[in-house]
Design a protein around this motif. Structure first.
Motif, short mmCIF file in Angstrom:
data_model
loop_
_atom_site.label_atom_id
_atom_site.label_comp_id
_atom_site.label_asym_id
_atom_site.label_seq_id
_atom_site.Cartn_x
_atom_site.Cartn_y
_atom_site.Cartn_z
N VAL A 369 -23.85 -38.70 -46.97
CA VAL A 369 -24.36 -37.80 -45.94
C VAL A 369 -24.29 -38.53 -44.60
N LEU A 370 -24.01 -37.78 -43.53
CA LEU A 370 -23.96 -38.33 -42.18
C LEU A 370 -25.17 -37.86 -41.38
N CYS A 371 -25.39 -38.53 -40.25
CA CYS A 371 -26.43 -38.10 -39.31
C CYS A 371 -25.80 -37.20 -38.24
N THR A 372 -26.66 -36.46 -37.57
CA THR A 372 -26.16 -35.50 -36.59
C THR A 372 -25.76 -36.15 -35.28
N GLN A 373 -26.43 -37.27 -34.91
CA GLN A 373 -26.21 -37.85 -33.59
C GLN A 373 -25.08 -38.87 -33.61
N GLY A 374 -24.16 -38.74 -32.67
CA GLY A 374 -23.16 -39.77 -32.45
C GLY A 374 -23.68 -40.78 -31.44
N LEU A 375 -23.61 -42.06 -31.74
CA LEU A 375 -24.18 -43.11 -30.90
C LEU A 375 -23.06 -43.78 -30.10
N PRO A 482 -24.41 -42.75 -37.98
CA PRO A 482 -25.02 -43.38 -39.15
C PRO A 482 -24.75 -42.53 -40.39
N GLY A 483 -24.51 -43.18 -41.51
CA GLY A 483 -24.26 -42.47 -42.76
C GLY A 483 -24.82 -43.24 -43.94
N PHE A 484 -25.02 -42.53 -45.06
CA PHE A 484 -25.63 -43.16 -46.23
C PHE A 484 -24.95 -42.65 -47.50
N GLY A 485 -24.68 -43.60 -48.40
CA GLY A 485 -24.23 -43.27 -49.73
C GLY A 485 -25.38 -43.53 -50.70
N VAL A 486 -25.70 -42.57 -51.54
CA VAL A 486 -26.87 -42.67 -52.43
C VAL A 486 -26.38 -42.55 -53.86
N TRP A 487 -26.51 -43.64 -54.61
CA TRP A 487 -25.93 -43.70 -55.95
C TRP A 487 -27.04 -43.92 -56.98
#
Length: 495
Positions: A369-375, A482-487
């Motif tokens: 999943v990614l976040c909405t804000q580009g930094l 920002p993004g996250f992989g959840v396993w």
């Protein structure tokens, strides 16, 4: 001794004693007067009318004297033991406000100057020393302070000089680059104008050559058509002739070659238009614009990287928190096995698929999943708490692939993303398919620090002190998400 001389001495003595007896009262007008003389000028307490400038203050009399009224302190033994100092308007500080007595000793317990009456009262059992002894001790500290102060001044002067030189160097460098910019772009414009003229000349020359050959061919074709029409008429007339001899003689001349047979060997070309040239010019324009766009982005990046002053990177958690931001998760990118909560600041992998609508930005294979804000531009810091089996804590360009199980969609396995892998047994960092192992920290809270402009990306184990896990120094060309992989079922990430 005569009676008159004795009377004179007595009168003189009584005159000198009066200021001494009235000393406690004399301090008040002196102090009040000094309050009005913030400029540093101290006036004599004993001048009548227009007051003269004081040259000395007496810590025994608690009064200030001009040169005229100071004579008694040098001529009479009773005053010679008084302590004189350079004239000061701060005599009020020498008096104990509670007992109206001179402060003569120092209380180390309370770190304050006190009078003898204070020693009998609230400072009775305190560590008391003379003012002189305490001054000797403080002067040792003062010497160290002076040395530190001098070193600080020298350091600041050195830094000032370095900064001044850097400013001048920066100006000179900017001027040189502006001159180079003027030269290079002038040459580029001239080169484009030259290419423009050459292309125009080439097209015109080819047009003249091709059109000239075609028009020559047209002229011969017109001649042939005229000849063919005349021969056709002659043949038609011959067909009506009854004279056999005339027919046979005429036939020989009319059936001979016309001399234009080579015209049949020339045909129209499949394409006789300059449309491919037009497309080539258009492609040149597009390529120049694309190259210009890429190179201008590089130039802009290098220009933005030029600076004289820089803010040092934070070291403590408090310093990092000054750049704190709060990313929120983008539900339209979440894999269907990931459930968002806490206002889209937490994500958990579930056993059941969530009823998310299909979306072109949604990951359909990797549990990401990614976040909405580009930094971009400013410094940013955020913290991630994770629990469960394993997670990826990443940043990526927006163009990361979403569909399928290829490396172009997986955090860290392409040149679009940078990822920190975390599990109980292993930590590692991956970018563009290259992995570096990291010692497993004790904390399950990871801090991510991004200085987009400086090209710095760092991952920290949040602790006291902060522990650097991995740091990247590169050039970022786009906003980072920002993004996250959840396993693993039940694995959770909280921002």
């Amino acid at each position: 001794m005569s009676r008159s001389s004795s009377r004179m001495d007595k009168d003189r003595y009584s005159t000198l004693e009066k200021p001494r007896r009235s000393t406690p009262r004399a301090v008040r007008p002196s102090s009040r007067l000094s309050d009005r003389l913030d400029s540093g000028t101290v006036l004599c307490d004993f001048c009548m009318g227009k007051k003269s400038k004081a040259v000395k203050s007496c810590l025994t009399c608690l009064a200030s004297y001009c040169e005229t009224h100071l004579y008694s302190h040098y001529e009479y033994p009773a005053f010679m033991k008084h302590k004189l100092v350079t004239a000061t308007g701060q005599l009020r500080e020498e008096i104990c406000a509670e007992h109206d007595k001179l402060r003569e000793v120092f209380c180390r317990t309370d770190q304050s100057c006190v009078c003898v009456m204070c020693l009998m009262d609230e400072h009775k059992k305190h560590d008391i020393v003379s003012a002189a002894a305490e001054r000797t001790e403080k002067e040792k500290q003062l010497a160290a302070k002076l040395m530190m102060s001098q070193e600080k001044i020298e350091d600041r002067v050195k830094r000032w000089q370095e900064l001044r030189q850097a400013v001048e160097s920066h100006k000179n460098s900017a001027q040189l680059v502006l001159e180079e910019n003027e030269r290079v772009f002038t040459e580029l414009i001239q080169a484009l104008q030259r290419h423009h003229a050459e292309t125009k000349q080439l097209i015109r020359a080819q047009e003249r050559s091709v059109v000239g050959r075609a028009e020559s061919h047209l002229d011969r074709m017109e001649e042939e058509i005229m000849l063919l029409r005349k021969r056709h008429n002659d043949l038609e007339m011959l067909s009506h002739s009854d004279d056999h001899i005339h027919f046979l003689l005429s036939w020989q001349s009319l059936s001979a070659a016309s001399g234009y047979e080579d015209l049949t060997k020339v045909a129209l070309a499949p394409s006789f238009s300059f449309e491919p040239t037009k497309r080539a010019i258009g492609e040149l324009k597009a390529q120049l614009e694309e190259v210009g766009k890429v190179e201008m982005a590089k130039i802009s990046s290098t220009v933005n990287d030029v600076r004289i002053l820089q803010t040092l990177e934070p070291r403590t958690r408090e310093e990092f928190l000054q750049y704190s931001c709060q990313p929120t998760l983008d539900a339209s990118t979440a894999h269907k096995s990931l459930r968002l909560s806490r206002g889209n600041t937490a994500v958990k992998m579930t056993t059941e698929l969530n009823p998310y609508a299909d979306h072109p930005d949604r990951f359909n294979h990797w549990q990401q999943v990614l976040c909405t804000q580009g930094l971009m531009g400013k410094r940013c810091y955020w913290e991630v708490d994770w629990s469960g089996s394993e997670v990826d804590i990443a940043v990526t360009y927006r163009g990361l692939g979403r569909k399928g199980n290829g490396n172009e969609c997986s955090f860290g396995w392409n040149d679009h993303s940078w990822s920190l892998y975390c599990s109980d047994a292993k930590f590692s960092f991956t970018h563009n398919g290259k992995t570096a192992n990291i010692p497993v920290p004790g904390s399950m809270t990871v801090g991510v620090y991004l200085d987009h402009r400086a090209g710095t990306l760092a991952f920290y184990s949040v602790a006291d002190p902060m522990v650097l896990l991995h740091k990247v120094q590169t050039t970022f060309t786009e906003p980072l998400y920002p993004g996250f992989g959840v396993w693993g079922y039940g694995t959770t990430v909280k921002l």
